[in-house]
Design a protein around this motif. Structure first.
Motif, PDB file in Angstrom:
ATOM      1  N   ALA A   1       0.821  -0.992  -0.055  1.00 21.66           N
ATOM      2  CA  ALA A   1       0.093  -0.093   0.089  1.00 21.66           C
ATOM      3  C   ALA A   1       0.762   1.160  -0.067  1.00 21.66           C
ATOM      4  N   ARG A   2       1.987   1.128   0.857  1.00 21.80           N
ATOM      5  CA  ARG A   2       2.659   2.449   1.008  1.00 21.80           C
ATOM      6  C   ARG A   2       3.366   2.586  -0.382  1.00 21.80           C
ATOM      7  N   ALA A   3       3.927   1.528  -1.234  1.00 23.32           N
ATOM      8  CA  ALA A   3       4.670   1.733  -2.387  1.00 23.32           C
ATOM      9  C   ALA A   3       3.817   2.200  -3.431  1.00 23.32           C
ATOM     10  N   ALA A   4       2.772   1.567  -3.432  1.00 25.24           N
ATOM     11  CA  ALA A   4       1.689   2.139  -4.469  1.00 25.24           C
ATOM     12  C   ALA A   4       1.239   3.585  -4.249  1.00 25.24           C
ATOM     13  N   HIS A   5       1.144   3.952  -2.823  1.00 27.75           N
ATOM     14  CA  HIS A   5       0.675   5.396  -2.751  1.00 27.75           C
ATOM     15  C   HIS A   5       1.948   6.263  -3.102  1.00 27.75           C
ATOM     16  N   GLU A   6       2.956   5.909  -2.918  1.00 24.68           N
ATOM     17  CA  GLU A   6       4.274   6.734  -3.561  1.00 24.68           C
ATOM     18  C   GLU A   6       4.488   6.687  -4.944  1.00 24.68           C
ATOM     19  N   ALA A   7       4.043   5.463  -5.561  1.00 21.39           N
ATOM     20  CA  ALA A   7       4.168   5.485  -7.059  1.00 21.39           C
ATOM     21  C   ALA A   7       3.014   6.161  -7.669  1.00 21.39           C
ATOM     22  N   GLY A   8       1.882   6.481  -6.914  1.00 24.07           N
ATOM     23  CA  GLY A   8       0.789   7.363  -7.394  1.00 24.07           C
ATOM     24  C   GLY A   8      -0.353   6.253  -8.124  1.00 24.07           C
ATOM     25  N   MET A   9      -0.195   5.170  -8.254  1.00 22.63           N
ATOM     26  CA  MET A   9      -1.150   4.082  -8.544  1.00 22.63           C
ATOM     27  C   MET A   9      -2.115   3.699  -8.010  1.00 22.63           C
ATOM     28  N   ARG A  10      -3.318   3.497  -8.749  1.00 23.02           N
ATOM     29  CA  ARG A  10      -4.381   2.873  -8.043  1.00 23.02           C
ATOM     30  C   ARG A  10      -4.238   1.472  -7.488  1.00 23.02           C
ATOM     31  N   ALA A  11      -4.596   0.912  -6.479  1.00 21.34           N
ATOM     32  CA  ALA A  11      -4.369  -0.458  -5.971  1.00 21.34           C
ATOM     33  C   ALA A  11      -5.460  -0.964  -5.149  1.00 21.34           C
TER      34      ALA A  11
END
Ligand SMILES: [Zn+2]
Length: 446
Positions: free
Chosen positions: A146-156
């Motif tokens: 979740a943290r990585a997706a949030h930093e990447a700016g992706m929907r997950a």
């Protein structure tokens, strides 16, 4: 604001106007605008349409000329284990049970927060560069995903994998449920990341654990996601344990529901396919992983014919070995043709829909993403069509499925934010991430 509400007198400020492109909407009427444009304000699509020029009432703050390019909705990778990028190429060419029990599970005993975080960042970089804007994940240390997706700016849509044995993350199984509840609450109001309940499979989760998972899914109104009927081995194992098939086992437990997302569904009989349709179960098809592990060919054509929502996924990087949705689309189209010796099944348009609208529907994101329409979230990608291997162009769906490659993606926008332009990533430091993952790989090898 919709197209209809706009009159020429109303001046409408727009953050970004992408124009001079071929626009593949994948909306209900499959509109293609050429030349066409898309206007984005904040996180939303404000206008999509033919331009010549674009409507005069739009006042773009920024313009992007996509001459010779395609604009379409972002691809949706509906089943993966993102952090398994760290195990890419670690063990190949083995039966599923040997691969899983002798290679992947032992390697996963060494996994850490850091591995999952860095591995997921790498996965996000690969997905953004390949035109994927949304992914659905199942793994350990899913807080780090979740943290990585949030930093990447992706929907997950993410979820901690739950099973009957202790986890290196949360310890005993009971604590996995608490971990999941906490994770759901933590991301409840996030615009991009949401959390599901994810029991691994029926052969690794007791009926008690499955029921507990379903209770959480019902309590928080989130999907429950499970690997289901992935191989004949799994079916045999479940028959030995419970005297029935994986699908019928879930049916007996009352767990085949419309909030269930079933990954794989390779080994199904007619009765089970009817049942999945009747119960509203959603299915993720992972053709390359099923081919590589020789699990078989999922009856995706038959499921679609029954109205079962079907999405496409790459599965994890240890069984694919990439997160390339465009390649997955090509494979999906061809696999079913050769399997049935019928070139008319799984046509290019059907496959394009699976990878975008199918994904949105299966993940419960249909109101937000899956097509380019005013009011939907601005998740879209651009591809350069001025390439030898894309010349000439008669049919965009054909090129998209049979000729395009991930390297042709030149623009990725998720929730109105530009994540990549001309192969340059804006949210991730790819050099540093690759260095971190190489260091992790050295530890795994030891
Ligand atoms: Zn999987």
């Amino acid at each position: 604001m919709t197209n209809e509400e706009m009159t020429p007198e109303t001046k409408i400020p727009v953050d970004l106007l992408i124009h001079n492109a071929m626009v593949l909407t994948l909306n209900d009427s499959d509109d293609i605008f050429h030349p066409g444009g898309v206007a984005i304000r904040d996180d939303e699509i404000l206008w999509v349409g033919a331009e010549n020029p674009w409507p005069a009432h739009l006042e773009p703050r920024e313009q992007l000329d996509m001459a010779g390019g395609l604009i379409m909705p972002g691809l949706i990778n509906a089943h993966t284990h993102a952090a398994m990028t760290c195990f890419r190429g670690l063990a190949d060419d083995l039966p599923l049970s040997v691969w899983l029990n002798e290679h992947i599970f032992p390697a996963e005993k060494k996994i850490s927060r850091e591995l999952v975080y860095q591995g997921t960042l790498l996965a996000c970089a690969e997905m953004i560069l390949g035109g994927t804007t949304t992914f659905c994940d199942m793994y350990l240390f899913e807080d780090q995903v979740a943290r990585a997706a949030h930093e990447a700016g992706m929907r997950a849509l993410v979820g901690e994998v739950l099973y009957d044995f202790p986890s290196p993350n949360y310890g005993p199984p009971e604590q996995g449920l608490a971990f999941t509840r906490d994770l759901i609450r933590e991301w409840e109001n996030d615009p991009l990341v949401s959390v599901a309940v994810e029991p691994h499979a029926v052969y690794t989760c007791s009926p008690e654990l499955l029921h507990a998972c379903n209770e959480i899914a019902e309590q928080f109104q989130v999907p429950m996601i499970i690997h289901l009927s992935e191989s004949q081995d799994e079916v045999d194992q479940v028959k030995e344990l419970y005297g029935t098939s994986p699908v019928m086992h879930l049916e007996k437990l009352g767990l085949l529901t419309s909030h269930l997302i079933a990954d794989h569904c390779v080994v199904l009989n007619e009765e089970e396919m009817d049942l999945l349709a009747e119960r509203g179960v959603r299915v993720v098809h992972n053709p390359e992983s099923n081919m590589k592990l020789a699990s078989g060919v999922a009856p995706a054509v038959e499921l679609l014919a029954r109205g079962v929502p079907v999405a496409l996924g790459t599965d994890g990087c240890a069984s694919n070995n990439n997160l390339d949705m465009l390649a997955e689309m090509d494979t999906a189209a061809k696999l079913h043709k050769v399997h049935r010796l019928d070139p008319t099944v799984m046509g290019a348009k059907t496959v394009a829909h699976l990878a975008v609208r199918g994904g949105a529907r299966v993940l419960g994101l249909e109101s937000k993403v899956g097509s380019l329409e005013p009011g939907k979230k601005a998740d879209l990608i651009g591809l350069d069509l001025e390439r030898p291997h894309l010349t000439p162009l008669y049919n965009m769906y054909s090129h998209l499925v049979y000729a395009v490659s991930a390297a042709d993606v030149t623009l990725t926008i998720a929730n109105g934010r530009m994540l990549m332009r001309n192969r340059e990533l804006f949210t991730l430091d790819i050099g540093q991430i690759m260095a971190e993952v190489r260091t992790i790989a050295k530890r795994i090898k030891q």
